[in-house]
Design an enzyme around this catalytic site. Structure first.
Site, PDB file in Angstrom:
ATOM      1  N   HIS A 269       0.854  -1.198   0.000  1.00  0.00           N
ATOM      2  CA  HIS A 269       0.000   0.000   0.000  1.00  0.00           C
ATOM      3  C   HIS A 269       0.879   1.232   0.000  1.00  0.00           C
ATOM      4  CE1 HIS A 269      -3.220   2.770   1.087  1.00  0.00           C
ATOM      5  NE2 HIS A 269      -4.029   1.824   0.662  1.00  0.00           N
ATOM      6  N   ASP A 323      -7.852  -5.603   0.153  1.00  0.00           N
ATOM      7  CA  ASP A 323      -8.276  -6.540  -0.881  1.00  0.00           C
ATOM      8  C   ASP A 323      -7.834  -7.973  -0.626  1.00  0.00           C
ATOM      9  OD1 ASP A 323      -9.587  -4.622  -2.394  1.00  0.00           O
ATOM     10  OD2 ASP A 323      -7.717  -3.950  -3.307  1.00  0.00           O
TER      11      ASP A 323
END
Ligand code: ACO
Length: 387
Positions: A269, A323
């Site tokens: 991320h 996710d």
């Protein structure tokens, strides 16, 4: 020469009070309230209100907002007809983007070129209030209708007596939704509702800054969310677990990918350098769901992937993101893999709209700069002279 910041990493593009992330500590707050608290105590409808209005609603405020959402779920038959013309094997995100862009033609909501005066609370502006209601209320109807039609079924009409998550499951299946499934989906929607200045929110804000209507703004954000580096990663993560198949295959598979410098979907991320708090929450939800309804065959594979990632690249700050576990949860709920990103959009629309509202209070059109690396004074060669 201007300093180029690829991907605008770390560059603030506006002030915001909507959401907050501490990527080092793994903290996510909506309007100052930790996401874990909201996931435990709130509902998607209440979280949407909080994001938009900046405070938790009173009982009366909540009742009105909820009523307005419930009574604006239906979509015009022409939107349904438009989706019938789309290829059934096309991606549902593309259908969603097209349908949302078309909504704007049915509910014109253009802003005046003179703009919204700074400091104006656009939520008190009648037209924009109803645009917000329609977008949050109708996205699930559009997603469920396309899903049913492309499998040869008629769309299921929304029910006003059901809450947001329950009604979506009803419209997907035409069956009375199971309370545990409803709870799990409701929490998933809350966890995905807002995430500060990510690619889709930024995309929406760029479009919003031109004073385009909110349907166009949301359709552009949906477009950004389709990409595998953003919302599309939830699908890719489950596809990867399916490809790996067994716990024994995990180590060689992941090591091979890392050696080839390939990205592992559902991890890494831009902001979080520790495990994404939404991944932790989703893992907890997954456990809750599997304890009640039986294990997901790929949950152990996912856990092993996480372990191997931690061992090999954890020190670089690469950990599971939102996710990573959402796919196994949705799969267990019986939701098809290409519905995962549309469900993300159904949730995130509240965050997109909250940022748009904030933007319009003090709007300035986005017009960034570039670092020109081309040439100058190039002679024009006639077509005969060109190599
Ligand atoms: N798998 C393997 N290595 C990774 C991954 C990954 N998923 N993500 C980052 N890295 C490595 C990079 O190879 C790079 O290593 P290096 O320094 O040795 O070259 C380093 O970590 C930094 O990576 P960047 O790509 O520069 O990080 P960036 O902030 O640009 O990328 C992103 C963030 C796009 C999310 C990236 O982590 C990624 O592609 N992840 C997979 C896709 C994904 O899951 N996206 C969903 C994100 S959450 C969301 O949008 C809803």
């Amino acid at each position: 020469m201007e300093k180029l910041v690829p991907g605008l990493e770390g560059v603030p593009i506006m002030e915001s009070e909507v959401g907050f992330i501490d990527g080092q500590k793994g903290i996510l707050e909506y309007r100052g309230i930790p996401i874990e608290v909201l996931a435990e105590k709130s509902s998607y409808e209440e979280v949407s209100y909080l994001l938009l209005w900046g405070k938790l609603p009173t009982r009366e405020e909540m009742a009105k907002f909820d009523h307005d959402l419930r009574t604006h779920r239906r979509v015009k038959y022409r939107i349904i007809d438009l989706m019938k013309c789309l290829p059934e094997n096309g991606h549902p995100m593309d259908a969603l983007q097209a349908a949302v862009a078309a909504l704007g033609m049915f509910y014109p909501a253009k802003l005046e070129a003179s703009g919204v005066p700074p400091g104006t609370n656009i939520l008190t502006m009648e037209q924009h209030y109803w645009s917000i209601i329609r977008l949050i209320a109708k996205l699930p109807t559009i997603v469920a209708a396309f899903e049913r039609m492309r499998h040869g079924d008629e769309p299921v009409r929304p029910r006003d007596d059901l809450a947001h998550a329950a009604n979506f499951l009803w419209m997907l299946t035409g069956e009375e939704p199971d309370p545990l499934d409803v709870h799990i989906l409701d929490v998933c929607l809350m966890l995905h509702a807002e995430h500060t200045m990510n690619a889709s929110t930024f995309s929406g804000l760029v479009v919003g800054s031109t004073l385009a209507d909110p349907y166009t703004m949301v359709s552009s954000a949906i477009g950004a969310l389709t990409g595998p580096l953003h919302g599309g990663a939830n699908e890719q993560a489950l596809r990867m677990f399916r490809e790996i198949k067994t716990v024994e295959n995990v180590r060689p598979y992941i090591k091979g990918k890392l050696e080839r410098k390939e990205k592992i979907m559902g991890v890494g991320h831009r902001v979080y350098k520790v495990k994404d708090p939404r991944a932790t929450a989703l893992q907890g939800l997954a456990r809750h769901l599997f304890d009640a309804k039986g294990e997901h065959p790929l949950y152990k594979v996912a856990q092993e992937v996480e372990q191997v990632i931690n061992e090999h690249v954890g020190a670089k700050g690469i950990a599971s993101n939102v996710d990573f576990y959402s796919g196994v949860v949705y799969d267990k709920l019986g939701i098809h893999i290409d519905q995962f990103t549309p469900i993300f959009a159904i949730a995130r629309v509240a965050g997109w709209l909250a940022h748009w509202v904030e933007e319009l209070r003090n709007n300035r059109i986005f017009r960034p700069d570039q670092v020109y690396t081309g040439t100058h004074d190039v002679a024009y060669a006639s077509i005969e002279q060109r190599q």
